[in-house]
Design a protein around this motif. Structure first.
Motif, PDB file in Angstrom:
ATOM      1  N   UNK A 178       0.793  -1.234   0.189  1.00  0.00           N
ATOM      2  CA  UNK A 178      -0.225  -0.011  -0.013  1.00  0.00           C
ATOM      3  C   UNK A 178       0.805   1.255   0.038  1.00  0.00           C
ATOM      4  N   UNK A 179       0.874   1.921  -1.040  1.00  0.00           N
ATOM      5  CA  UNK A 179       1.626   3.233  -1.083  1.00  0.00           C
ATOM      6  C   UNK A 179       0.686   4.393  -1.066  1.00  0.00           C
ATOM      7  N   UNK A 225      -5.834  16.573  -2.514  1.00  0.00           N
ATOM      8  CA  UNK A 225      -6.295  15.096  -3.081  1.00  0.00           C
ATOM      9  C   UNK A 225      -5.125  14.286  -2.676  1.00  0.00           C
ATOM     10  N   UNK A 226      -5.616  13.148  -1.708  1.00  0.00           N
ATOM     11  CA  UNK A 226      -4.401  12.314  -1.235  1.00  0.00           C
ATOM     12  C   UNK A 226      -4.788  11.082  -2.047  1.00  0.00           C
ATOM     13  N   UNK A 227      -3.556  10.302  -2.494  1.00  0.00           N
ATOM     14  CA  UNK A 227      -3.722   9.045  -3.288  1.00  0.00           C
ATOM     15  C   UNK A 227      -3.185   7.907  -2.455  1.00  0.00           C
ATOM     16  N   UNK A 228      -3.865   6.550  -2.790  1.00  0.00           N
ATOM     17  CA  UNK A 228      -3.583   5.357  -2.049  1.00  0.00           C
ATOM     18  C   UNK A 228      -3.501   4.371  -3.307  1.00  0.00           C
ATOM     19  N   UNK A 229      -2.222   3.945  -3.499  1.00  0.00           N
ATOM     20  CA  UNK A 229      -2.062   2.645  -4.704  1.00  0.00           C
ATOM     21  C   UNK A 229      -1.950   1.394  -3.853  1.00  0.00           C
ATOM     22  N   UNK A 230      -2.700   0.470  -4.289  1.00  0.00           N
ATOM     23  CA  UNK A 230      -2.462  -1.003  -3.653  1.00  0.00           C
ATOM     24  C   UNK A 230      -2.073  -1.996  -4.722  1.00  0.00           C
ATOM     25  N   UNK A 272      -4.143  -3.919   6.314  1.00  0.00           N
ATOM     26  CA  UNK A 272      -2.704  -3.448   5.744  1.00  0.00           C
ATOM     27  C   UNK A 272      -2.806  -1.961   5.717  1.00  0.00           C
ATOM     28  N   UNK A 273      -2.046  -1.394   6.441  1.00  0.00           N
ATOM     29  CA  UNK A 273      -1.906  -0.049   6.230  1.00  0.00           C
ATOM     30  C   UNK A 273      -0.710   0.481   5.649  1.00  0.00           C
ATOM     31  N   UNK A 274      -1.126   1.772   4.801  1.00  0.00           N
ATOM     32  CA  UNK A 274       0.081   2.545   4.349  1.00  0.00           C
ATOM     33  C   UNK A 274       0.864   3.305   5.372  1.00  0.00           C
ATOM     34  N   UNK A 275       1.908   3.983   4.776  1.00  0.00           N
ATOM     35  CA  UNK A 275       2.577   4.718   5.740  1.00  0.00           C
ATOM     36  C   UNK A 275       2.059   6.155   5.959  1.00  0.00           C
ATOM     37  N   UNK A 276       1.073   6.562   5.266  1.00  0.00           N
ATOM     38  CA  UNK A 276       0.272   7.747   5.553  1.00  0.00           C
ATOM     39  C   UNK A 276       0.539   8.993   4.903  1.00  0.00           C
TER      40      UNK A 276
END
Lengths: 111, 116
Positions: free
Chosen positions: A4-5, A20-25, A100-104
């Motif tokens: 998770x990035x 805008x915040x983005x999350x790629x998995x 599973x969490x990203x680093x935020x």
């Protein structure tokens, strides 16, 4: 395991700005959630959004599961929006309880 | 209670000592989770309870870590022979039913553990 990035890692805004915040998995997921961690460490669930779009006041989120990303929009930001925003996912076909969490993304909103 | 309660909020202990961290979930929530968060990282899964039983303890880093939930409510995370690398925030969470899908998960404010 699933990756998770989140981007950007840090963001500084003036009050009133939009972001805008983005999350790629990296794999298919059956659950995606956005959390806000306030400066005191409390994690607050913002959205449960494995697909589609949801809105809650000044916040909205969109997940495009087929392209493996999710976006969190913050409009008219306020100083109380400051903190760390986490994206967390659960792998499809896996457990339905292990996030599973990203680093935020560390967001700072200045007055 | 109104929310997930964790005690102590802060704990400083010497290397090699034994530590217990307590979690009181929201009343009526059958599912309880422990996560650990290191500085600059997202929380990492440790263990999941459904009722009194540990349904999945695969996230516990080694056998110095153990958790119990004897009556299906309060849970205690126990760390033996603490090491400096155990320093982190230990987060507890609960949800009404097992599984996150569609269930809102509520986190406590965490127990900040520092091993010196």
């Amino acid at each position: 395991g699933i990756q998770v990035e989140q981007s950007p890692p840090d963001l500084i805004l003036q009050e009133g700005a939009n972001s805008t915040l983005r999350c790629n998995f990296s794999d298919s997921v059956n659950n995606l959630q956005w959390f806000h961690q306030n400066p005191w460490g409390q994690l607050i669930n913002l959205f449960y959004i494995p697909s589609g779009t949801k809105q809650n006041g000044r916040l909205s989120a969109t997940t495009v599961a087929t392209e493996r990303y999710s976006l969190l929009y913050i409009s008219s930001s306020q100083t109380t929006d400051s903190g760390v925003y986490f994206c967390a996912v659960e792998l499809s076909g896996g457990s339905n309880y292990k996030l599973t969490f990203g680093k935020g993304t560390l967001l700072t909103v200045n007055p | 209670g109104a929310g997930v309660s964790q005690t102590p909020s802060n704990k400083v202990t010497e290397k090699g000592k034994y530590v217990e961290l307590r979690c009181d979930p929201i009343s009526g929530h059958t599912a309880l989770y422990w996560y650990r968060q290191s500085l600059g990282q997202g929380p990492e899964f440790l263990i999941y309870f459904q009722g009194t039983g540990a349904a999945d303890d695969s996230g516990l880093p080694n056998d110095r870590f153990f958790a119990v939930r004897p009556e299906g409510s309060v849970s205690t995370l126990k760390i033996q022979r603490t090491e400096r690398g155990d320093s982190a925030v230990y987060l507890c969470a609960s949800s009404l039913n097992g599984g996150h899908s569609g269930n809102t998960i509520y986190f406590g404010e965490g127990s900040w553990l520092t091993v010196v």
